[in-house]
Enzyme design. Sequence first.
Site, short mmCIF file in Angstrom:
data_model
loop_
_atom_site.label_atom_id
_atom_site.label_comp_id
_atom_site.label_asym_id
_atom_site.label_seq_id
_atom_site.Cartn_x
_atom_site.Cartn_y
_atom_site.Cartn_z
N HIS A 290 0.82 -1.22 0.00
CA HIS A 290 0.00 0.00 0.00
C HIS A 290 0.86 1.26 0.00
O HIS A 290 0.49 2.27 0.60
CB HIS A 290 -0.95 0.03 1.20
CG HIS A 290 -1.93 -1.10 1.22
ND1 HIS A 290 -3.20 -1.00 0.71
CD2 HIS A 290 -1.84 -2.36 1.70
CE1 HIS A 290 -3.84 -2.15 0.88
NE2 HIS A 290 -3.03 -3.00 1.47
N ASN B 157 -10.29 -3.00 2.37
CA ASN B 157 -9.93 -3.04 0.94
C ASN B 157 -11.18 -2.85 0.10
O ASN B 157 -12.30 -2.85 0.63
CB ASN B 157 -9.32 -4.40 0.59
CG ASN B 157 -7.85 -4.49 0.97
OD1 ASN B 157 -7.17 -3.48 1.20
ND2 ASN B 157 -7.33 -5.71 1.04
N HIS C 88 -4.24 1.16 11.93
CA HIS C 88 -4.00 -0.08 12.68
C HIS C 88 -5.36 -0.70 13.03
O HIS C 88 -6.17 -0.05 13.70
CB HIS C 88 -3.23 0.28 13.95
CG HIS C 88 -2.95 -0.88 14.86
ND1 HIS C 88 -3.08 -2.19 14.47
CD2 HIS C 88 -2.55 -0.91 16.16
CE1 HIS C 88 -2.78 -2.98 15.49
NE2 HIS C 88 -2.46 -2.23 16.53
FE1 HDE Z 1 -2.53 -4.78 5.48
N1 HDE Z 1 -0.74 -3.96 5.98
N2 HDE Z 1 -1.88 -6.56 6.10
N3 HDE Z 1 -4.27 -5.64 4.86
N4 HDE Z 1 -3.20 -3.02 4.84
C1 HDE Z 1 -0.39 -2.68 5.79
O1 HDE Z 1 0.68 -1.36 7.38
C2 HDE Z 1 -0.81 -6.78 6.88
C3 HDE Z 1 -4.61 -6.95 4.98
C4 HDE Z 1 -4.46 -2.72 4.43
O2 HDE Z 1 -3.33 3.49 3.93
C5 HDE Z 1 0.93 -2.34 6.42
O3 HDE Z 1 0.99 0.83 7.72
C6 HDE Z 1 -0.75 -8.16 7.28
C7 HDE Z 1 -6.02 -7.15 4.77
C8 HDE Z 1 -4.54 -1.34 4.05
O4 HDE Z 1 -1.75 3.38 5.43
C9 HDE Z 1 1.34 -3.66 7.11
C10 HDE Z 1 -1.83 -8.76 6.70
C11 HDE Z 1 -6.51 -5.90 4.53
C12 HDE Z 1 -3.26 -0.82 4.28
C13 HDE Z 1 0.19 -4.56 6.75
C14 HDE Z 1 -2.54 -7.76 5.97
C15 HDE Z 1 -5.42 -4.98 4.58
C16 HDE Z 1 -2.46 -1.89 4.79
C17 HDE Z 1 1.95 -1.72 5.51
C18 HDE Z 1 -2.23 -10.21 6.75
C19 HDE Z 1 -7.96 -5.53 4.20
C20 HDE Z 1 -2.79 0.58 4.00
C21 HDE Z 1 2.05 -0.28 5.94
C22 HDE Z 1 -2.43 -10.69 8.05
C23 HDE Z 1 -8.85 -5.81 5.29
C24 HDE Z 1 -3.09 1.49 5.15
C25 HDE Z 1 1.21 -0.16 7.09
C26 HDE Z 1 -2.69 2.90 4.81
C27 HDE Z 1 -1.12 -1.75 5.16
C28 HDE Z 1 0.14 -5.82 7.20
C29 HDE Z 1 -3.69 -8.05 5.19
C30 HDE Z 1 -5.61 -3.59 4.34
C31 HDE Z 1 2.71 -4.19 6.73
C32 HDE Z 1 0.32 -8.77 8.15
C33 HDE Z 1 -6.77 -8.47 4.86
C34 HDE Z 1 -5.76 -0.61 3.52
O5 HDE Z 1 1.42 -3.50 8.49
#
Ligand code: HDE
Length: 702
Positions: free
Chosen positions: A64, A138, A329
Amino acid sequence: MDKKKQTHPADEQQHLTTNQGLKVEHNDDSLKAGIRGGTLMEDFHFREKMTHFDHERIPERNVHARGSGAYGFFNVYDDSMKKYTKAKFLTDPSLETKVFVRISTVVGFRGSADTVRDVRGFATKFYTTEGNYDLVGNNMPVFFIQDAIKFPDLVHAIKPEPHNEMPQASAAHDNFWDFISLMPESLHMIMWVLSDRALPRSYSMMEGFGVHTFRLVNEEGVSHFVKFHWKPVNGVHSLTWDETQKIAGKDPDFNRRDLWESIEKGNYPEFELGVQLITEDEEFDFDFDILDATKIWPEELVPVKRIGKMTLNRNPDNFFAETEQVAFHPGHVVPGIDFSNDPLLQGRLFSYLDTQLIRLGGPNFSEIPVNRPIAPVTNNQRDGFARQTINKGRVNYSPNSLAGGCPFAAGADMGAFKHYEQKVEGHKVKARSESFKDHYTQAKLFYNSMTEPEKQHIKDAWKFELGKVETMHIRERMVEHIVRIDKEMAEEVAIAIGVKVPENVSPPHKPSVLEGKRSVDVSPALSQENTHTGKIKGRKIAALVEDGFDGSALKELKSMLEKEGAMLEVISKNHGMRSATKGSEIKADKTYLTTGSIMYDAVFIPGGKDAVEKLKKMGDTLHFIKEAYKHCKPIAAIGEGVEVIDACLLPELLTFDVVSSDKGVVTSRKEGDGKAVAEQFIKAIAKHRFWEREKLKDMVDA
Ligand code: HDE
């Protein structure tokens, strides 16, 4: 004697200063020993400026990385959610809750193009009176994997390959499909990613989903399982695959610009918040496990209740300070919202805080203005990099008597968050529930719920993605999976990518624990064609204009479009004013060099003999119209303007004086029909695409 009032430099004249507030006398040369001599260490201004520059970049988000942000507000419609939750912002209609939203692509680097095939992140920070609540969702309701421990593998596989850092912002490469071919749990999500949902026309025209099952908890402590939805008031609309690739070159900021411009123009994006709710007793009623993030709850089984509306009405002032530094978060919750045991969600609850520490340089990121809650923050956490708060007093521990015990823990009856007391029992195991092992039913459900054009787009997307895979056995393994979703789809894809459909593919595994449970075979809510609202807010229409055009017809259409929240731009060979035969002259907004038909939702050609004579002979004009036709967009013309469409020799199109939106080409040679043409054109724009033209696309040379 009065002391001289201390003012902030920004309140005075804008003098250039150092970061210490010292006015700077010279900003174009460094301090040197003689006019041609070496630079002196003593030049503290040079060193401060350069050091700051050297440290300007922070690590981009691992996923992202490319995003766009906007502020807005949320209002709940009424207090009917009190039955389910004690969260004040979801139950008190008198509250207006400020929000910040960041919408992102997932795979590309921060400077990548907006219009790639990808999932879009849809993260919302609600600044509630009870603390910040982040709904980090998402634009697709499911995810690739079921357990967070596979996330690093998924992201490594989809990001550019590590040896040569290619391809950028694309899943179309061997590593990704190798991984997917061995991870059948991802197939439902893959169907979404290959669908038009992955190519949003506008950030105001996509749905949002919390994805996981969460809990709502009411004042009595009763919990319901919940899924969150954002429903766009503009309906869901997409670009075509051909458009996305061309736009990525012509305007890589397409979606970002669209969001920015709509807000500047007052066409505020709006989304209704929806909830699907089930009782704890219903947990095992469905033919999927509600803790499995690769499954939806079909809306036909569990309806979406729309409970409030979010409006995005302000652009950030500074991209870095706000959009880049915002830190979401899923663990930022408020009383009344809690978690389920979804193993993907549980892993996210660790990852998001962890990632901010490296990205934002330490534990004080919640003090950055965009992250700061409006609820007061009082605790004993101190120090760390870039601490902003100046805590007063000697006490930084608890329990204490020196500060009268403050700050002290409040009870749940005083608005404190209390974790839902769920009973847990079981062996410590690294294993997955049998109820998670149905990987095909909902992939099939999604495909079967699409219209024919939507199905074709999915097939074409498979052909592109797998066609870019070089290793043949990966292509073959993928076709084997596709057979289990739809045989006919597998056959068409297999021919295109040069492999055989394997015989005797084993049927999909359906865990017996899920047999005979509540299910549907088709879910009309999954087709975005069923989300259209008949509105044209946020759409952009091109008018092709040269000197001598009919100004009155254009003026009439422009005002009708603007009344509906759409935008008209004038395109011409050159910049400057275009003279009109009737009505007033008009300024060209763009030229054929600075824009293209791919940037618009529809095209209009006004009459005016002189203008039309020029337009008919201009290759750029004819290409513009043909390309719009090929992309199935509405086209309208009035008076002599119809001749320009005729000059395009479009297949299966004969222009008559039939003022009808049925085929998406609205024409009349009678000048008096201006209003009728405009009305039908608006109807056609609401429909957006006339997919029956897709079968002609090879016959259009654009
Ligand atoms: Fe994320 N995801 N994600 N994700 N995600 C990040 O956090 C992660 C997942 C989503 O505009 C990171 O700040 C793991 C699902 C959005 O700043 C990180 C898993 C969904 C955004 C991270 C998922 C998301 C992130 C990278 C699996 C939809 C952007 C930078 C367990 C429900 C937020 C950050 C923004 C961002 C980890 C799966 C949505 C690395 C470990 C499912 C919208 O922390």
